[in-house]
Design a protein around this motif. Structure first.
Motif, PDB file in Angstrom:
ATOM      1  N   ALA A 159      -3.226   1.440 -10.818  1.00 38.00           N
ATOM      2  CA  ALA A 159      -4.233   0.529  -9.665  1.00 38.00           C
ATOM      3  C   ALA A 159      -3.348  -0.299  -9.652  1.00 38.00           C
ATOM      4  CB  ALA A 159      -5.684   0.997  -9.686  1.00 38.00           C
ATOM      5  N   ALA A 160      -2.760  -0.577 -10.021  1.00 39.90           N
ATOM      6  CA  ALA A 160      -2.373  -2.223  -9.827  1.00 39.90           C
ATOM      7  C   ALA A 160      -1.161  -2.006  -9.492  1.00 39.90           C
ATOM      8  CB  ALA A 160      -1.118  -3.208 -10.930  1.00 39.90           C
ATOM      9  N   LEU A 161      -0.246  -0.877  -9.312  1.00 34.89           N
ATOM     10  CA  LEU A 161       1.299  -0.733  -8.855  1.00 34.89           C
ATOM     11  C   LEU A 161       0.266   0.152  -7.042  1.00 34.89           C
ATOM     12  CD1 LEU A 161       4.331   0.332  -8.323  1.00 34.89           C
ATOM     13  CD2 LEU A 161       3.591   2.370 -10.107  1.00 34.89           C
ATOM     14  N   MET A 162      -0.246   1.132  -7.049  1.00 35.47           N
ATOM     15  CA  MET A 162      -0.162   1.377  -6.032  1.00 35.47           C
ATOM     16  C   MET A 162      -0.815   0.474  -5.122  1.00 35.47           C
ATOM     17  SD  MET A 162      -3.162   4.538  -7.478  1.00 35.47           S
ATOM     18  CE  MET A 162      -3.602   5.318  -6.117  1.00 35.47           C
ATOM     19  N   PHE A 163      -1.756  -0.853  -5.624  1.00 33.69           N
ATOM     20  CA  PHE A 163      -1.827  -2.132  -4.893  1.00 33.69           C
ATOM     21  C   PHE A 163      -0.704  -2.561  -4.160  1.00 33.69           C
ATOM     22  CE2 PHE A 163      -3.710  -5.774  -3.954  1.00 33.69           C
ATOM     23  CZ  PHE A 163      -4.553  -5.314  -2.720  1.00 33.69           C
ATOM     24  N   ALA A 164       0.426  -2.996  -4.973  1.00 35.27           N
ATOM     25  CA  ALA A 164       1.196  -3.498  -4.859  1.00 35.27           C
ATOM     26  C   ALA A 164       2.163  -2.601  -3.798  1.00 35.27           C
ATOM     27  CB  ALA A 164       2.281  -3.483  -6.286  1.00 35.27           C
ATOM     28  N   LEU A 165       2.073  -1.399  -3.649  1.00 31.53           N
ATOM     29  CA  LEU A 165       2.586  -0.728  -2.632  1.00 31.53           C
ATOM     30  C   LEU A 165       2.318  -0.661  -1.289  1.00 31.53           C
ATOM     31  CD1 LEU A 165       4.845   1.404  -1.838  1.00 31.53           C
ATOM     32  CD2 LEU A 165       3.095   3.082  -2.886  1.00 31.53           C
ATOM     33  N   TYR A 166       0.739  -0.701  -1.531  1.00 34.22           N
ATOM     34  CA  TYR A 166      -0.505  -1.506  -0.114  1.00 34.22           C
ATOM     35  C   TYR A 166       0.322  -2.450   0.390  1.00 34.22           C
ATOM     36  CZ  TYR A 166      -4.315  -2.732   2.262  1.00 34.22           C
ATOM     37  OH  TYR A 166      -5.190  -3.201   3.060  1.00 34.22           O
ATOM     38  N   GLY A 167      -0.075  -3.102  -0.645  1.00 38.05           N
ATOM     39  CA  GLY A 167       0.390  -4.277   0.041  1.00 38.05           C
ATOM     40  C   GLY A 167       1.922  -4.955   0.667  1.00 38.05           C
ATOM     41  N   LEU A 168       2.897  -4.019  -0.231  1.00 36.50           N
ATOM     42  CA  LEU A 168       4.132  -4.192   0.659  1.00 36.50           C
ATOM     43  C   LEU A 168       4.525  -3.165   2.046  1.00 36.50           C
ATOM     44  CD1 LEU A 168       5.917  -3.574  -2.956  1.00 36.50           C
ATOM     45  CD2 LEU A 168       6.229  -5.635  -0.658  1.00 36.50           C
ATOM     46  N   LEU A 169       3.562  -2.492   1.666  1.00 41.64           N
ATOM     47  CA  LEU A 169       3.544  -1.623   3.807  1.00 41.64           C
ATOM     48  C   LEU A 169       2.681  -2.285   4.092  1.00 41.64           C
ATOM     49  CD1 LEU A 169       2.687   2.470   1.615  1.00 41.64           C
ATOM     50  CD2 LEU A 169       4.762   0.841   2.664  1.00 41.64           C
ATOM     51  N   THR A 170       1.881  -3.236   4.096  1.00 41.63           N
ATOM     52  CA  THR A 170       1.116  -3.416   4.736  1.00 41.63           C
ATOM     53  C   THR A 170       1.447  -5.111   5.739  1.00 41.63           C
ATOM     54  OG1 THR A 170      -1.287  -3.434   4.097  1.00 41.63           O
ATOM     55  CG2 THR A 170      -0.940  -5.246   5.184  1.00 41.63           C
ATOM     56  N   ARG A 171       3.099  -5.394   4.340  1.00 43.00           N
ATOM     57  CA  ARG A 171       3.935  -6.487   5.384  1.00 43.00           C
ATOM     58  C   ARG A 171       4.998  -5.795   6.306  1.00 43.00           C
ATOM     59  NH1 ARG A 171       5.468  -9.427  -0.257  1.00 43.00           N
ATOM     60  NH2 ARG A 171       7.400  -9.721   1.222  1.00 43.00           N
ATOM     61  N   TYR A 172       5.663  -4.525   5.272  1.00 43.01           N
ATOM     62  CA  TYR A 172       5.903  -3.803   6.420  1.00 43.01           C
ATOM     63  C   TYR A 172       5.894  -3.335   8.073  1.00 43.01           C
ATOM     64  CZ  TYR A 172       9.735  -0.781   7.594  1.00 43.01           C
ATOM     65  OH  TYR A 172      10.664   0.308   8.053  1.00 43.01           O
ATOM     66  N   ALA A 173       4.738  -3.289   7.532  1.00 42.73           N
ATOM     67  CA  ALA A 173       3.744  -2.886   9.344  1.00 42.73           C
ATOM     68  C   ALA A 173       3.022  -4.332   9.476  1.00 42.73           C
ATOM     69  CB  ALA A 173       1.503  -2.804   8.541  1.00 42.73           C
ATOM     70  N   ALA A 174       3.400  -4.754   9.487  1.00 42.25           N
ATOM     71  CA  ALA A 174       3.011  -6.172  10.169  1.00 42.25           C
ATOM     72  C   ALA A 174       4.177  -6.628  11.028  1.00 42.25           C
ATOM     73  CB  ALA A 174       2.726  -7.490   9.367  1.00 42.25           C
ATOM     74  N   ARG A 175       5.775  -5.999  11.067  1.00 39.02           N
ATOM     75  CA  ARG A 175       6.856  -6.382  11.531  1.00 39.02           C
ATOM     76  C   ARG A 175       6.088  -6.079  13.234  1.00 39.02           C
ATOM     77  NH1 ARG A 175      11.395  -4.773   7.151  1.00 39.02           N
ATOM     78  NH2 ARG A 175      11.306  -7.081   5.937  1.00 39.02           N
ATOM     79  N   LYS A 176       5.008  -4.470  12.971  1.00 36.87           N
ATOM     80  CA  LYS A 176       5.185  -4.190  14.931  1.00 36.87           C
ATOM     81  C   LYS A 176       4.225  -4.636  15.082  1.00 36.87           C
ATOM     82  CE  LYS A 176       9.481  -0.776  14.128  1.00 36.87           C
ATOM     83  NZ  LYS A 176       9.216   0.748  13.955  1.00 36.87           N
ATOM     84  N   ASP A 177       2.745  -4.191  14.219  1.00 36.47           N
ATOM     85  CA  ASP A 177       1.002  -4.183  14.497  1.00 36.47           C
ATOM     86  C   ASP A 177       1.161  -5.144  13.985  1.00 36.47           C
ATOM     87  OD1 ASP A 177       1.191  -1.853  15.790  1.00 36.47           O
ATOM     88  OD2 ASP A 177       1.012  -0.788  13.350  1.00 36.47           O
ATOM     89  N   SER A 178      -0.518  -5.675  14.671  1.00 36.55           N
ATOM     90  CA  SER A 178      -1.045  -6.759  14.489  1.00 36.55           C
ATOM     91  C   SER A 178      -1.876  -6.610  13.299  1.00 36.55           C
ATOM     92  CB  SER A 178      -2.081  -6.979  16.156  1.00 36.55           C
ATOM     93  OG  SER A 178      -3.202  -6.121  15.541  1.00 36.55           O
ATOM     94  N   THR A 179      -2.236  -7.597  12.904  1.00 39.48           N
ATOM     95  CA  THR A 179      -3.827  -7.392  11.795  1.00 39.48           C
ATOM     96  C   THR A 179      -4.756  -7.230  12.098  1.00 39.48           C
ATOM     97  OG1 THR A 179      -2.748  -9.721  10.323  1.00 39.48           O
ATOM     98  CG2 THR A 179      -4.856  -8.952   9.891  1.00 39.48           C
ATOM     99  N   ALA A 180      -5.108  -6.706  13.358  1.00 43.23           N
ATOM    100  CA  ALA A 180      -7.024  -6.761  13.967  1.00 43.23           C
ATOM    101  C   ALA A 180      -6.029  -4.606  13.635  1.00 43.23           C
ATOM    102  CB  ALA A 180      -6.724  -6.981  15.058  1.00 43.23           C
ATOM    103  N   THR A 181      -5.123  -4.358  14.282  1.00 37.01           N
ATOM    104  CA  THR A 181      -4.739  -2.675  13.941  1.00 37.01           C
ATOM    105  C   THR A 181      -4.857  -2.359  12.618  1.00 37.01           C
ATOM    106  OG1 THR A 181      -3.438  -3.028  16.443  1.00 37.01           O
ATOM    107  CG2 THR A 181      -2.830  -1.514  14.681  1.00 37.01           C
ATOM    108  N   SER A 182      -3.512  -3.077  11.840  1.00 32.06           N
ATOM    109  CA  SER A 182      -3.607  -2.233  10.188  1.00 32.06           C
ATOM    110  C   SER A 182      -5.130  -2.429   9.568  1.00 32.06           C
ATOM    111  CB  SER A 182      -2.920  -3.751   9.321  1.00 32.06           C
ATOM    112  OG  SER A 182      -0.759  -3.773   9.562  1.00 32.06           O
TER     113      SER A 182
END
Length: 289
Positions: A159-182
């Motif tokens: 679960a920790a590994l999955m959540f870490a990957l989710y966190g990293l992908l969220t930061r990656y998505a933030a390069r193009k999308d807003s927080t509201a979109t994510s």
């Protein structure tokens, strides 16, 4: 940011961790009585309604919130988080709140370790040393080779590994999308995938437990609302160390309500994990300033 805003942000983060710890306790109770997938599915229905309501009230409405340049990434993030929640709630039933959260606390270290290959960030030797110390703490908690190794102990680690990957992908998505979109995609995609899976595992629920389910849904939405307010009034780097209080609150709940035990190796290991995580956060803030 003013000092007053930072202080308010810290108190809001403490409140957030308390609400999320209570949510974990309710999840542990319900998942022990009913199928985990059904419990998470109902929770996501309420979460999706909350996300859609928030998006509809913002400028541009639902259309703006749903608009993304990276739909596959956003969809994968939403699915990943929903599955991570299922895994973590399952860990609560298998291991209890104390040990599950003690192991799960290593997720910031996993984010630091994976930020290089996934985001291209530079991870210096100090942070690598902290990561090594943190995982030593995880080994102390799990005690492989000292006693009969429990395969179940790998569940919160997954679960920790999955959540870490989710966190990293969220930061990656933030390069193009807003927080509201994510946020919108997180709630809606999670509801879609959990409905597709969880509806096959529906079972009758007693009236008292429907009350607990309502409390679970409300606490989840309230926790996320508090978290939004945290980052509105303060910088993430200033309040993030206080997120570790969820470990304290959840462990206290496990000990008091669920009669779990607190073994010395868990205390020592969790202490190393938290210390390493705090050092990692401090290094990230120092190098950014």
């Amino acid at each position: 940011m003013t000092e007053q805003n930072t202080r308010l942000g810290i108190w809001l983060m403490i409140a957030t961790t308390f609400v999320f710890a209570m949510q974990d306790g309710i999840s542990r109770h319900l998942a022990a009585e009913y199928n985990v997938l059904m419990v998470v599915m109902i929770r996501y229905w309420f979460f999706a309604a909350f996300v859609i309501t928030i998006a509809a009230r913002q400028a541009g409405g639902l259309r703006r919130a749903a608009t993304t340049k990276q739909p596959v990434l956003q969809a994968f993030r939403g699915v990943l988080l929903s599955l991570e929640i299922c895994v973590m709630v399952g860990a609560f039933v298998l291991l209890g709140l104390v040990e599950s959260h003690a192991v799960f606390a290593c997720y910031p270290l996993l984010i630091a370790a994976l930020s290089g290959p996934i985001l291209g960030e530079k991870v210096g030797w100090r942070r690598w040393a902290a990561i090594a110390v943190g995982f030593l703490g995880v080994l102390i908690i799990l005690q492989p080779g000292v006693r009969v190794f429990e395969v179940e102990a790998l569940v919160p680690l997954a679960a920790a590994l999955m959540f870490a990957l989710y966190g990293l992908l969220t930061r990656y998505a933030a390069r193009k999308d807003s927080t509201a979109t994510s946020f919108f995609w997180t709630g809606t995609m999670g509801a879609v995938v959990m409905t597709a899976i969880g509806s096959w595992y529906w079972e009758p629920m007693s009236p008292p437990d429907w009350g607990w389910m309502a409390a679970l849904c409300v606490s989840g939405a309230f926790g996320h609302w508090l978290l939004i307010k945290v980052y509105e009034v303060s910088e993430a780097s200033a309040v993030q160390p206080f997120a570790y209080l969820q470990l304290v609150f959840a462990s206290a709940l496990g000990l008091i309500v669920f009669d779990e035990t607190l073994r010395s190796n868990v205390v020592i290991g969790a202490g190393l994990v938290v210390a390493a995580g705090l050092f990692t956060l401090w290094r990230a803030r120092a190098t950014a300033s």
